[in-house]
Design an enzyme around this catalytic site. Structure first.
Site, PDB file in Angstrom:
ATOM      1  N   SER A  44       0.821  -1.218   0.000  1.00  0.00           N
ATOM      2  CA  SER A  44       0.000   0.000   0.000  1.00  0.00           C
ATOM      3  C   SER A  44       0.851   1.262   0.000  1.00  0.00           C
ATOM      4  O   SER A  44       0.328   2.350  -0.168  1.00  0.00           O
ATOM      5  CB  SER A  44      -0.891   0.007   1.234  1.00  0.00           C
ATOM      6  OG  SER A  44      -0.099   0.230   2.388  1.00  0.00           O
ATOM      7  N   GLY A  45       2.141   1.131   0.192  1.00  0.00           N
ATOM      8  CA  GLY A  45       3.007   2.294   0.308  1.00  0.00           C
ATOM      9  C   GLY A  45       3.166   2.758   1.748  1.00  0.00           C
ATOM     10  O   GLY A  45       4.082   3.511   2.068  1.00  0.00           O
ATOM     11  N   GLY A  46       2.263   2.293   2.604  1.00  0.00           N
ATOM     12  CA  GLY A  46       2.289   2.737   4.002  1.00  0.00           C
ATOM     13  C   GLY A  46       3.601   2.417   4.705  1.00  0.00           C
ATOM     14  O   GLY A  46       4.195   3.272   5.345  1.00  0.00           O
ATOM     15  N   PHE A  47       4.073   1.201   4.529  1.00  0.00           N
ATOM     16  CA  PHE A  47       5.280   0.783   5.255  1.00  0.00           C
ATOM     17  C   PHE A  47       6.473   1.671   4.905  1.00  0.00           C
ATOM     18  O   PHE A  47       7.232   2.090   5.777  1.00  0.00           O
ATOM     19  CB  PHE A  47       5.592  -0.688   4.957  1.00  0.00           C
ATOM     20  CG  PHE A  47       6.762  -1.214   5.741  1.00  0.00           C
ATOM     21  CD1 PHE A  47       6.627  -1.531   7.086  1.00  0.00           C
ATOM     22  CD2 PHE A  47       8.000  -1.365   5.141  1.00  0.00           C
ATOM     23  CE1 PHE A  47       7.707  -2.001   7.821  1.00  0.00           C
ATOM     24  CE2 PHE A  47       9.089  -1.839   5.866  1.00  0.00           C
ATOM     25  CZ  PHE A  47       8.938  -2.160   7.208  1.00  0.00           C
ATOM     26  N   GLY A  75       2.963  -5.873  10.285  1.00  0.00           N
ATOM     27  CA  GLY A  75       3.576  -5.396  11.523  1.00  0.00           C
ATOM     28  C   GLY A  75       4.366  -6.452  12.267  1.00  0.00           C
ATOM     29  O   GLY A  75       4.601  -6.328  13.473  1.00  0.00           O
ATOM     30  N   CYS A  79      20.539 -25.097  -8.734  1.00  0.00           N
ATOM     31  CA  CYS A  79      20.230 -23.832  -9.417  1.00  0.00           C
ATOM     32  C   CYS A  79      21.316 -23.548 -10.462  1.00  0.00           C
ATOM     33  O   CYS A  79      22.392 -24.149 -10.437  1.00  0.00           O
ATOM     34  CB  CYS A  79      20.104 -22.690  -8.409  1.00  0.00           C
ATOM     35  SG  CYS A  79      21.665 -21.916  -7.950  1.00  0.00           S
ATOM     36  N   ASP A 126      -2.566   0.844   5.463  1.00  0.00           N
ATOM     37  CA  ASP A 126      -2.552   0.600   6.908  1.00  0.00           C
ATOM     38  C   ASP A 126      -1.429   1.386   7.566  1.00  0.00           C
ATOM     39  O   ASP A 126      -0.577   1.941   6.891  1.00  0.00           O
ATOM     40  CB  ASP A 126      -2.355  -0.896   7.201  1.00  0.00           C
ATOM     41  CG  ASP A 126      -0.973  -1.380   6.776  1.00  0.00           C
ATOM     42  OD1 ASP A 126      -0.458  -0.870   5.763  1.00  0.00           O
ATOM     43  OD2 ASP A 126      -0.411  -2.263   7.438  1.00  0.00           O
ATOM     44  N   GLN A 178      -3.280  -5.547  11.967  1.00  0.00           N
ATOM     45  CA  GLN A 178      -2.228  -4.975  12.822  1.00  0.00           C
ATOM     46  C   GLN A 178      -2.583  -5.278  14.283  1.00  0.00           C
ATOM     47  O   GLN A 178      -3.299  -6.231  14.544  1.00  0.00           O
ATOM     48  CB  GLN A 178      -2.111  -3.466  12.557  1.00  0.00           C
ATOM     49  CG  GLN A 178      -1.610  -3.124  11.149  1.00  0.00           C
ATOM     50  CD  GLN A 178      -0.101  -3.387  10.995  1.00  0.00           C
ATOM     51  OE1 GLN A 178       0.634  -3.623  11.963  1.00  0.00           O
ATOM     52  NE2 GLN A 178       0.373  -3.361   9.742  1.00  0.00           N
ATOM     53  N   ASP A 181       6.547 -12.815   1.842  1.00  0.00           N
ATOM     54  CA  ASP A 181       7.525 -12.070   1.052  1.00  0.00           C
ATOM     55  C   ASP A 181       8.610 -11.579   2.002  1.00  0.00           C
ATOM     56  O   ASP A 181       8.354 -11.414   3.191  1.00  0.00           O
ATOM     57  CB  ASP A 181       6.887 -10.841   0.397  1.00  0.00           C
ATOM     58  CG  ASP A 181       6.731  -9.695   1.391  1.00  0.00           C
ATOM     59  OD1 ASP A 181       5.801  -9.775   2.224  1.00  0.00           O
ATOM     60  OD2 ASP A 181       7.549  -8.771   1.382  1.00  0.00           O
TER      61      ASP A 181
HETATM   62 ZN   LIG Z   1      22.205 -22.713  -5.864  1.00  0.00          ZN
END
Ligand SMILES: [Zn+2]
Length: 385
Positions: free
Chosen positions: A93-96, A245, A335, A146, A213, A295
């Protein structure tokens, strides 16, 4: 019509193996979402993210609003097309960022006034404006505006923050339901001029998640969750619920306690997202408890500082002991970096300040995180009854 969130298997421990049907991608859950702050997961190109199996990445509303600007991105067809990312996107939301990057911010019931960390210019985010910016960016999943309660916070402070977050959630939901048809990819038949992947929505609409929150107070967390679950617009509530939070400096036992308190209160048929976590063993633990989405900047940020997560623990590639070590970073990892490069070479790139250093380290760390979730998904599916 396919359900937006489909549960494929459940375990006794509360873990869920699911599939989230979003306009640009069906996302296998539990999922780890790499953070792409400024329209890029730092140091890694989009085709590599695809090859690693990333199905959804984050964009940061605050950063993209300031630069290049959400209206510019809207005119270019939305963030998917701008960054040539055909899979799913979630915007915060940009809030953080407003709260963490702006010491001089001013919070009122209406919203937050702040100065740009780039040029000092004055801006205001309200719930309505945050939603408008996120609709212009065109993410598959948007977040309600938030206030992230800092840690530690007195109870009165956490209560006040909760009051504001609830009022802002109400306004976010109302504004979102009234305006989400304005998303730039909704009626988009235009083809990209590039030969790369065609970036277009496959039908469906943007989703909006509410954010819980309440600081580190169990009763406030409960109250917040219950009120958010009841909140609706024309009998349509939030499309998912996030626990925000957390991971703001509190001990890990407390993080776990707050998640455990809230999860049973959330509707089973909606995705649950814990924001900003965590270490490899944490994301595995939360996924097994029934968290569907997570995330964190940790794998990407740590990589740029030379910290690699491996099946045998953390490895600091800067250490002298790796100067002539011809093993791959992680013997158990397949990987593209571990298949091709030695610890000695990665250490050399870091020592020499080469740009490739951050790229290779990040690719391995993301592969490691995405691999954990792939394994957990398999185990949840096998362990269900
Ligand atoms: Zn790796």
């Amino acid at each position: 019509m396919t359900q937006p969130f489909q549960i494929i298997a459940e375990t006794d421990g509360g873990g869920r193996r699911g599939r989230l049907h979003l306009p640009h991608q069906s996302v296998e859950t539990p999922v780890f979402m790499p953070v792409g702050t400024q329209g890029t997961v730092k140091a890694v190109a989009q085709d590599v993210l695809e090859s690693l199996g990333a199905e959804i990445v984050l964009g940061n509303t605050y950063h993209l609003y300031l630069r290049p600007g959400h209206e510019a991105i809207r005119r270019m067809g939305g963030l998917h097309r701008f960054m040539s990312w055909p899979r799913a996107l979630l915007t915060d939301s940009g809030g953080f960022q407003v709260f963490s990057l702006n010491a001089l911010r001013k919070v009122t019931d209406d919203g937050v006034r702040f100065r740009s960390h780039l040029d000092g210019s004055s801006h205001c985010f309200t719930p309505e404006h945050s939603v408008d910016v996120q609709i212009a960016l065109g993410a598959d999943v948007c977040m309600a505006f938030d206030e992230c309660t800092e840690y530690p916070a007195e109870r009165t402070r956490a209560q006040e923050s909760l009051r504001l977050t609830m009022a802002w959630a109400r306004r976010s939901l109302d504004h979102f339901r009234a305006h989400r048809h304005e998303v730039p990819w909704q009626e988009d038949g235009a083809r990209s001029p590039f030969p790369g992947p065609q970036v277009r929505g496959t039908g469906g609409t943007q989703s909006l998640f509410g954010i819980i929150q309440g600081g580190m107070y169990r009763d406030l967390r409960r109250e917040c969750a219950e009120r958010l679950v009841e909140m609706n617009f024309d009998e349509m509530g939030f499309d998912g619920y996030a626990i925000g939070g957390l991971s703001v400096g509190e001990p890990r036992a407390l993080t776990l306690e707050m998640i455990a308190e809230v999860l049973p209160l959330l509707p089973k048929d909606k995705p649950r997202y814990v924001m900003g976590v965590g270490y490899p063993d944490e994301i595995e633990q939360y996924a097994r408890m029934g968290v569907d989405m997570m995330d964190c900047v940790l794998p990407t940020r740590a990589a740029r500082h030379g910290l690699l997560f491996t099946s045998e623990g953390r490895l600091n590639i800067k250490n002298k002991q790796y100067a002539e070590d011809q093993n791959p970073p992680d013997l158990a990892c397949d990987c593209p970096v571990c298949r091709r490069y030695s610890r000695a070479y990665l250490r050399h790139l870091m020592q020499a300040g080469e740009a490739l250093s951050g790229t290779l380290n990040t690719i391995h760390n993301l592969a490691f995180y995405l691999g954990i979730m792939r394994r957990v998904r398999g185990e949840l599916e096998a362990g269900s009854n």
